[in-house]
Each structure stands twice: as structure tokens, then as C-alpha cells.
Scaffold this active site. Structure first.
Site, mmCIF file in Angstrom:
data_model
loop_
_atom_site.group_PDB
_atom_site.id
_atom_site.type_symbol
_atom_site.label_atom_id
_atom_site.label_comp_id
_atom_site.label_asym_id
_atom_site.label_seq_id
_atom_site.Cartn_x
_atom_site.Cartn_y
_atom_site.Cartn_z
ATOM 1 N N LYS A 31 76.863 42.310 71.750
ATOM 2 C CA LYS A 31 76.109 43.044 72.772
ATOM 3 C C LYS A 31 76.655 42.822 74.180
ATOM 4 O O LYS A 31 76.664 43.745 74.995
ATOM 5 C CB LYS A 31 74.620 42.705 72.707
ATOM 6 C CG LYS A 31 74.251 41.320 73.198
ATOM 7 C CD LYS A 31 72.765 41.082 73.071
ATOM 8 C CE LYS A 31 72.392 39.668 73.438
ATOM 9 N NZ LYS A 31 72.546 39.352 74.851
ATOM 10 N N ASP A 216 69.350 43.223 79.549
ATOM 11 C CA ASP A 216 69.784 42.434 78.394
ATOM 12 C C ASP A 216 68.562 41.702 77.826
ATOM 13 O O ASP A 216 67.609 41.420 78.551
ATOM 14 C CB ASP A 216 70.849 41.422 78.870
ATOM 15 C CG ASP A 216 71.479 40.670 77.711
ATOM 16 O OD1 ASP A 216 71.383 41.154 76.564
ATOM 17 O OD2 ASP A 216 72.061 39.601 77.942
ATOM 18 N N GLU A 217 68.588 41.392 76.541
ATOM 19 C CA GLU A 217 67.487 40.663 75.874
ATOM 20 C C GLU A 217 66.139 41.355 76.124
ATOM 21 O O GLU A 217 65.140 40.727 76.477
ATOM 22 C CB GLU A 217 67.415 39.203 76.369
ATOM 23 C CG GLU A 217 68.710 38.415 76.226
ATOM 24 C CD GLU A 217 69.024 37.985 74.800
ATOM 25 O OE1 GLU A 217 68.347 38.449 73.866
ATOM 26 O OE2 GLU A 217 69.961 37.194 74.627
ATOM 27 N N GLN A 247 64.673 39.209 67.029
ATOM 28 C CA GLN A 247 64.881 37.928 67.707
ATOM 29 C C GLN A 247 63.863 37.702 68.830
ATOM 30 O O GLN A 247 64.109 36.919 69.750
ATOM 31 C CB GLN A 247 66.310 37.843 68.255
ATOM 32 C CG GLN A 247 67.362 37.843 67.143
ATOM 33 C CD GLN A 247 68.763 37.611 67.672
ATOM 34 O OE1 GLN A 247 69.109 36.514 68.106
ATOM 35 N NE2 GLN A 247 69.578 38.648 67.646
#
Length: 685
Positions: A31, A216-217, A247
Site C-alpha cells: 500500500k 493511509d490506514e 486490520q
């Protein structure tokens, strides 16, 4: 820019620049490569660097991405805003917070300050801080802020009254922050949203500047962070969210998995790209992890795969006790090291910190060097916090927590009795503590001689406030600490010579950090901006993954996210442990526990060992343990069963052959642990 080394879905994610885009990036799917290439592609399309905003969760991730983008796209990439959510929020507030009634120069309260303010608010509400942990109260306040609400008491008979305490304390806590001209970490996200709502012109300014957003995330975002993104993205819709719902393991910290599950609701008309090729683990490990995570009902369908076929079987080890479980792990670690595997390619992961003790003892017996990640951080050291408190008070005389912390450090004859009487007088007369100290001579019952000592202390602070305003921060700090013989006093109270040296070294490191900051900032350097940067960095570093050099890593599953090792031991695969039956009064969350198991399994590149004990010591007696429900989801052909109770001789015993059948039977008859809920329940996710 050459995109030929990207796989087709990665390339699609890079080239899709307009409109909402959700990139479902499974474990080990590259990613970061996608995000950095996407930024470079936008720059190649002549999008100005200042129009691109990319946010993530840790300083380390932001710095690494920035480095890679500059390496790929050259100097023009320096104008891209690549930062953490909190650092971005701090920049917005720096420009606009006075609109909400704060001073232009505001402070960021660190965790220590926050706890002190909660404790004071509890005292004002006559709540015993021995009966209720201020840290837990702060957690509830933080969670409420992140979900866009205020802490509310639960209905009668539910909860443990902590929720009621948080509800009572919250207004006083917020008032105290504002009175000190400070904000906390959650405010760095909440207040930008408030500014965008209340001041449309401010919102338009940021929308017009940042035309391309990347997150991100994304699975780790909370409600407040989602609101900031929605405000920024509603004018153009160019929001690219990269994440993996499988996750999402931080719901206890406010992360909401539904942000990613309901992406299209928040950003309509979007496209989804799935990155399912894994570049980390063997096929055996991935097939096992897929089999576990696919049992979660509320997830976006994806299945990780790899070109790396086969691989060693996943070892499922059953030990008669937690000591035997730990000894087995230590033996296997020792053997791997003997066969040339570097220590920093081995990790021992567990659900709770309490599980590390037996493993530590077993590794010590085998003379294996290890490091437990999650110990006391540098900025938690007492002498370091004392120096920082001097800085805070010098930068902001309203900071009462810092006054109380260091008015008698080093000892200067201003004792607890004096401060108790001055503080009580300040509260009664509704004046700030600093003002009360200036009037100490007029306060009855203040011990004789104390007003003179207080006056000397106030003069010292004022003198150094003027000195710090002229710059040369590190030099002025050395003068201040020298004048009060800070290091000498710290050495005096150290229990040993080694401890005294550590304290002196810690103080020297603070000065080094100040010097490094001055070199970076040049003439712009000031004590307040240094403190705000420090508060941000320290908070964000709590979330940063660590990798140890030359030692075996011991850490919790939560700490391991984002890391990888060749050999991973995943311990305590038992009901009530993994899945956990609920931490500190939290309701059990079977779906998140399953995600946690998946995260642990996908940390392994080549070899994965999953262990459990058949009995554990609980309150002094051995209690039988039920194997984790996650074990029954593993395909039998991927596993090697090891029973440390059985003496291996000849072909596998019937017991070994029937492991999965008996496990399913046992789980069926015992059912889930009390209150664990069904696997299908949403549990707040």
C-alpha cells in the site's frame, strides 16, 4: 514515471485520480508503494504540490512516505503536505483557533497535563481519585470527543460509575484547558471540524487549497477524523482512502470499522480497488489467515494470495501449562538462532502484557537476548518531565500543573503545606495560582519564610522567561539548570551510581533534542512551538511500530501491526485470552478479536507457530483452558499438531489426528465464554 513494476490493481489505484476511491489494501500488499506512486503521478499531471494532502497516523510513516516521494519526484515534492492527522489539525488551529476564543499562542497539553487536570476536576466534584482512576476517566472523555459527543452516564445499574464520573468531570476539564490557553490531542481533530462548520470561509480556504486528499490506514480513523475528511472533500470529492477493514484492531481507542465498511455512504459515487496480492508471507500462512478472517460476517470480501507457493506448515502447539508453553517457545527460539536466523527476525506475540513474564524467564534461562516493547518511554522519566515542566511554566504562567510539579524541584523550602494553603486561597478568591503566589505574603497561615522563597522562585521564572524570549534555547536551558543545580539534586536522590548517571544522561538528551529543534527551525524557534512539537511527537510515537536490533522482539498483538518477521510465535490461543473476554470492563468484541488474530498471523513471512496451554494458573489454582475458536477454522492440511503432553513415537496418535474434530466438539459443548456474544453480533463495530 514507470508503472510497469506495479501489479494491475496497484496501477489502477495510482491512475484513478478523480472522485472518491477506496483502496482495500490487504496485509503485505504494497500500500505504501501505491500511495507514493499516486502522489508522484499527480505531480506529473501538473497538480501543484501544495494542492495535495496525505495524512497518516504516525510521524514515522509520514516521514518515510515524504522521503520516498521526494526521492521519486525530486524537490517539487517538498511542497506536498504529508503529515499525521494531529499535526495537520495543529496547523489549522495555529491559523484559526482564536476564532473559537483561544489565545493566538496556544499550548498542547500532554498526557501528564491531561491527567493532572482530570484529577483536579475530580477533586472539585468531590470524587475520590483513589476509587476512580483518572487515566480511565480521561480515556472515556477522549472516546466521547472522538465520537463527536460528550461523556454520558449509563442507565441506572449499568456500568461501573466511571461513565458518571467522566460526565461530571468533562465540563470542568474543558474549562481548565481553556483557562490555561491549552488544547488536548483530541481537540486537534475536533476543533478544526468545528471551525469548518462555524466559519464557511475557513472551510472554503482549505477546500480550495487541498484538491487531492489521501488517507493511509483509513480503518483506524475515528468519527472526528472522518468529519474533517468529509469537510475537506465535499467540494471536489477527490478523497482516496487506503486501508483494510480486516486490520481494524483499535476500537478501544475510538477507531470505527464502519468508516471503511460504509465508505460509499460518506463519499458517494466512489470506486473500489482491491490489493489482494501479498508480497510478505508464504501461501500456507496466508491460506490459514484467510480461513480465520473469512468467518467474520461484517467485512469487505477479499482473499489474499501470493506467488510464493507452499511453505512450512503452521505449528499448533498444546502445552500442559503456561510455563511449559514459554519453555517450548524459548527452546524453538534458541534452535532458530543456532541455525543462523538473526534475532531481530523473530517475534513472540501475545494478547496481553501479562503474558510476557513466563517467556522472559524462559528466554533468560536460555541466555537469549530479547526486548519487551512497551516499557517506560523516555519522556515518561521523572527528571525529564521536571525539565519539561520548567519549560511549560516559563512559556505559559497559566500552567498550574507545572507550577505544582516543580515549585519545590529541586527542594527550595516551599513545602506541601505552603502550596496547599496558597492553592486553597486561590480557589476561594477565584484568582489564578500564579497571582496567588505573587500575593503569598498576604495569605494567612502560610508558614514563616515561605513567601520569600516563593518570591525568589517567581523571580527566577520571570528572569528566564525574558532570556528564552531572546532565543538560544539550549544555551539558556543549560544556564537555568546550572543555576538551580538540577542535575546535582537529581543525582543526590538516585538509589545508585548507575541510576544517577542515567538521570544526568536523560537531562543531557533533552538539551540535545532542543538543539536539534533549533537547528531545524532557525530564527523561528521558540519554547512554545518546541513544546507543542514535543507533545505531538511523543503522543504519535506511542502508536509507532518498533523494530529491535539484534534481539528477539516480545510485544502485544496491538503493537505488532505494520511489522513483519521471518519467524512468529503467537501465544495463548485460548478462549478468554484470544479471543479475549473483554478488557477492563469492556464488552467482548469477537469480530475484532478475530481481526487481531489475523493481524498476528500475517506478521509472519516464513514460519508461524501458534501455542496454547491446556491449564493456566488463576488466583493460585490451575484452571483448565478451552482451545481458541480460531483454531477450528484452520484447514487441517496446513497444520502440524504438536502435543507436549504426548510422547511422540511412531505414526501420529489418534489424539493428534482427531485434534480438529475434538476441538469442534469441545467448543460446541462448552459454547462461547459467558457474555462473549455471537460471532455475528456487530459489537459496536
Amino acid at each position: 514515471m514507470d508503472l510497469s513494476h506495479l501489479n494491475p490493481p496497484q496501477r489502477e489505484a495510482v491512475l484513478t485520480t478523480e472522485g472518491p476511491l477506496l483502496v482495500l489494501a490487504g496485509a503485505g500488499s504494497g500500500k505504501t508503494r501505491v500511495i507514493t506512486h499516486r502522489i508522484c503521478h499527480l505531480l506529473e499531471k501538473k497538480v501543484p504540490a501544495r494542492a495535495i494532502l496525505a495524512v497518516t497516523f504516525t510521524n514515522k510513516a509520514a516521514a518515510e512516505m515524504k522521503e520516498r516521494v521526494v526521492h521519486m519526484a525530486g524537490q517539487r515534492a517538498l511542497g506536498v503536505t504529508l503529515s499525521t492527522f494531529h499535526a495537520f489539525g495543529a496547523e489549522v488551529l495555529k491559523a484559526h483557533l482564536p476564532k473559537l476564543g483561544w489565545p493566538k499562542k496556544f499550548a498542547i497539553a500532554d498526557t501528564g497535563d491531561q491527567i493532572a487536570l482530570v484529577r483536579r476536576a475530580m477533586r472539585d466534584r468531590n470524587v475520590d481519585d483513589k476509587a476512580f482512576d483518572p487515566r480511565k476517566v480521561l480515556t472515556l472523555i477522549s472516546r466521547a470527543k472522538n465520537s463527536g459527543s460528550e461523556p454520558q452516564p449509563k442507565p441506572e445499574g449499568q456500568g461501573d460509575d466511571l461513565d458518571l464520573v467522566a460526565h461530571l468531570v468533562f465540563p470542568l476539564y474543558q474549562l481548565a484547558l481553556k483557562a490555561q490557553g491549552a488544547v488536548d490531542f483530541d481537540d486537534l481533530i475536533v476543533y478544526p471540524s468545528r471551525l469548518f462548520e462555524q466559519f464557511p470561509k475557513v472551510k472554503r480556504e482549505y477546500q480550495q487549497r487541498f484538491r487531492y486528499l489521501m488517507v493511509d490506514e483509513f480503518q483506524d480513523t475515528n468519527r472526528a477524523q472522518l468529519e474533517v475528511l468529509r469537510h475537506l472533500g465535499e467540494a471536489h470529492g477527490n478523497v482516496c482512502a487506503v486501508g483494510d477493514d480486516d486490520q481494524c484492531i483499535y476500537s478501544w481507542r475510538g477507531a470505527e470499522v464502519r468508516n471503511i465498511l460504509e465508505f460509499e455512504r460518506h463519499f458517494p459515487g466512489g470506486k473500489e480497488v482491491r490489493l489482494e496480492q501479498n508480497y510478505r508471507s508464504t501461501a500456507v500462512i496466508l491460506d490459514g489467515a484467510n480461513a480465520v478472517i473469512e468467518q467474520n460476517p461484517h467485512r469487505r470480501a477479499k482473499r489474499m494470495w501470493t506467488d510464493v507457493k507452499g511453505g512450512p506448515l503452521v505449528k499448533l502447539v498444546s502445552a500442559p501449562s503456561e510455563e511449559e508453553e514459554a519453555r517450548y517457545v524459548a527452546r524453538e527460539v534458541k534452535e532458530a538462532l543456532a541455525h543462523g536466523l538473526p534475532a531481530d527476525e523473530i517475534a513472540v506475540l501475545y494478547r496481553t502484557n501479562g503474558q510476557s513474564r513466563p517467556v522472559e524467564e524462559a528466554l533468560r534461562e536460555k541466555d537469549v537476548r530479547y526486548e519487551v516493547i512497551g516499557g517506560t518511554e523516555f519522556f515518561d522519566r521523572r527528571e525529564v518531565r521536571d525539565v519539561i515542566a520548567y519549560f511549560k511554566l516559563i512559556a505559559n504562567p497559566k500552567d498550574e500543573s507545572s507550577i505544582l510539579r516543580i515549585i519545590n524541584v529541586p527542594a527550595r523550602g516551599i513545602g506541601d503545606v505552603t502550596m496547599e494553603r496558597v492553592t486553597a486561597w486561590a480557589v476561594t478568591n477565584e484568582v489564578p495560582l500564579w497571582k496567588a503566589l505573587e500575593q503569598a505574603a498576604d495569605i494567612p497561615e502560610v508558614p514563616q519564610g515561605a513567601p520569600e522563597k516563593i518570591a525568589e522562585f517567581l523571580a527566577l521564572v520571570e528572569r528566564y522567561r525574558r532570556a528564552f524570549n531572546k532565543g538560544n534555547l539550549a544555551h539558556v536551558t543549560r544556564e537555568l539548570l546550572g543555576e538551580i543545580d538540577f542535575v546535582g539534586a537529581a543525582r543526590l536522590h538516585a538509589p545508585s551510581a548507575a541510576s544517577a548517571d542515567r538521570k544526568a544522561k536523560a537531562v543531557a538528551q533533552v538539551i540535545d533534542s532542543l538543539e536539534a529543534y533549533e537547528r531545524r527551525e532557525g530564527p523561528k524557534a521558540s519554547l512554545l512551538t518546541y513544546l507543542n512539537r514535543l507533545a505531538l511527537d511523543t503522543k504519535e510515537e506511542e502508536d509507532e511500530p518498533h523494530h529491535t536490533q539484534g534481539r528477539v522482539t516480545l510485544m502485544t498483538l496491538h503493537g505488532a501491526k505494520g511489522l513483519e518477521w521471518k519467524l512468529v510465535f503467537l501465544m495463548g490461543l485460548e478462549e478468554d485470552l484470544l479471543p479475549h473476554s473483554g478488557m477492563q470492563g469492556e464488552a467482548p468484541n469477537p469480530e475484532e478479536e478475530r481481526r487481531l488474530c489475523y493481524v498476528g498471523m500475517t506478521r509472519a513471512r516464513e514460519r508461524l507457530v501458534m501455542t496454547r496451554a491446556t491449564q493456566r494458573l488463576k488466583r493460585g489454582r490451575e484452571v483448565p483452558r478451552t482451545p481458541s475458536r480460531f483454531l477450528q477454522d484452520l484447514p487441517e492440511e496446513l497444520c502440524e499438531i504438536i502435543d507436549l503432553d504426548a510422547i511422540p513415537q511412531g505414526p501420529p496418535t489418534e489424539k493428534e489426528q482427531n485434534f480438529f474434530a475434538s476441538l469442534r466438539e469441545r467448543l460446541k459443548t462448552q459454547g462461547p465464554p459467558p457474555g462473549a456474544g455471537s460471532e455475528g453480533s456487530r459489537n459496536g463495530s
